[in-house]
Write an enzyme that holds these catalytic residues in place. Structure first.
Site, PDB file in Angstrom:
ATOM      1  N   ASP A 101      35.259 -33.722   5.977  1.00  0.00           N
ATOM      2  CA  ASP A 101      34.255 -34.510   5.263  1.00  0.00           C
ATOM      3  C   ASP A 101      33.445 -33.638   4.303  1.00  0.00           C
ATOM      4  O   ASP A 101      33.382 -32.417   4.461  1.00  0.00           O
ATOM      5  CB  ASP A 101      33.278 -35.162   6.257  1.00  0.00           C
ATOM      6  CG  ASP A 101      33.974 -36.183   7.144  1.00  0.00           C
ATOM      7  OD1 ASP A 101      34.995 -36.751   6.708  1.00  0.00           O
ATOM      8  OD2 ASP A 101      33.493 -36.385   8.273  1.00  0.00           O
TER       9      ASP A 101
HETATM   10  N1  URA Z   1      36.127 -35.201  12.182  1.00  0.00           N
HETATM   11  C1  URA Z   1      35.088 -35.649  11.443  1.00  0.00           C
HETATM   12  O1  URA Z   1      34.381 -36.543  11.845  1.00  0.00           O
HETATM   13  N2  URA Z   1      34.877 -35.073  10.251  1.00  0.00           N
HETATM   14  C2  URA Z   1      35.614 -34.060   9.766  1.00  0.00           C
HETATM   15  O2  URA Z   1      35.348 -33.580   8.685  1.00  0.00           O
HETATM   16  C3  URA Z   1      36.687 -33.599  10.554  1.00  0.00           C
HETATM   17  C4  URA Z   1      36.927 -34.190  11.757  1.00  0.00           C
END
Ligand code: URA
Length: 240
Positions: A101
């Site tokens: 993310d």
């Molecule tokens: N899980 C998440 O919620 N975000 C990420 O960036 C990676 C795994």
């Protein structure tokens, strides 16, 4: 003979999923004939063009990036935000293996090797992805068991995983928790914690298989060694 989408992905043009989209959208020709069938098989002698360009075999490149916060994990962003590729100086068409993310930091592999990408992201290969999450509140024993057994989020059940509480800050009512998963659904770790009532405040991917962030600062990257690439290939169907 190999499936067209696999050949396109292995050439480094894009991921296999993207290759499938391009085929269905009528952007792929084999020997100058438009092909929209996903199962089509091709041989080494066939001339494949994608979006008007002949497919060539690029040298493979493998990069381990310490993804910083505030960067999107895509090759281009329509909102003009900085992408992980803006951090890398390369003339190859690399793409990220899986996604972190915008606000998540940590290990991200970028490559033009579609075969290795598939190996690393397919849950059947059990490649460990280790995350450290700072969460609101303190996990109960029952919540840990629910997470470890697998929990329903958005209609799918997560696979069994490992959860280890590393630190509890009673004063601020937060915890640091290590989670090891083999899957990579969108926002998976955040949604897993939300499903048991805890918001993730910060998230970092510490490891993919044996690859960690040693020697790197956020935004920095290094090339994988041949030995490391071979070791990643050997994870196929084994527990990482
Ligand atoms: N899980 C998440 O919620 N975000 C990420 O960036 C990676 C795994």
């Amino acid at each position: 003979m190999e499936r067209l989408q696999k050949v396109i992905a292995n050439s480094g043009y894009c991921s296999r999923r993207k290759a499938e989209e391009l085929i269905v959208q009528g952007k792929v020709k084999v020997n100058n004939v438009l092909v929209t069938e996903l199962g089509t098989k091709v041989s080494g002698n066939d001339i494949i063009t994608v979006e008007g360009k002949a497919l060539t075999k690029e040298d493979k490149e493998y990069i381990l990036l310490y993804k910083p916060r505030g960067v999107v994990t895509t090759t281009s962003d329509d909102k003009k935000r900085k992408t992980v590729l803006d951090l890398i100086d390369t003339d190859k068409r690399l793409y990220p293996v899986g996604r972190l993310d915008y606000d998540t930091t940590g290990v991200l592999i970028l490559t033009n090797d579609g075969e290795l990408t598939n190996l690393l992201i397919h849950p059947k290969n059990n490649v460990d992805k280790v995350y450290i999450a700072k969460i609101k509140g303190i996990l109960s024993g029952l919540e840990i068991k629910r997470l470890e057994k697998g929990i329903i989020i958005d209609g799918f059940k997560t696979s069994p995983c490992k959860v280890k509480v590393k630190k509890v800050d009673k004063k601020n009512n937060t915890s640091l928790v290590m989670v090891t998963i083999h899957e990579g659904k969108n926002h998976q770790v955040k949604n897993m914690f939300l499903a048991v009532g805890h918001e993730v405040i910060k998230l970092k991917r510490e490891k993919i298989a044996f690859l960690d962030l040693k020697g790197l600062k956020p935004g920095e990257y290094r090339y994988l060694t041949i030995k490391e690439v071979k070791k990643l290939y050997s994870l196929d169907n084994k527990n990482a």
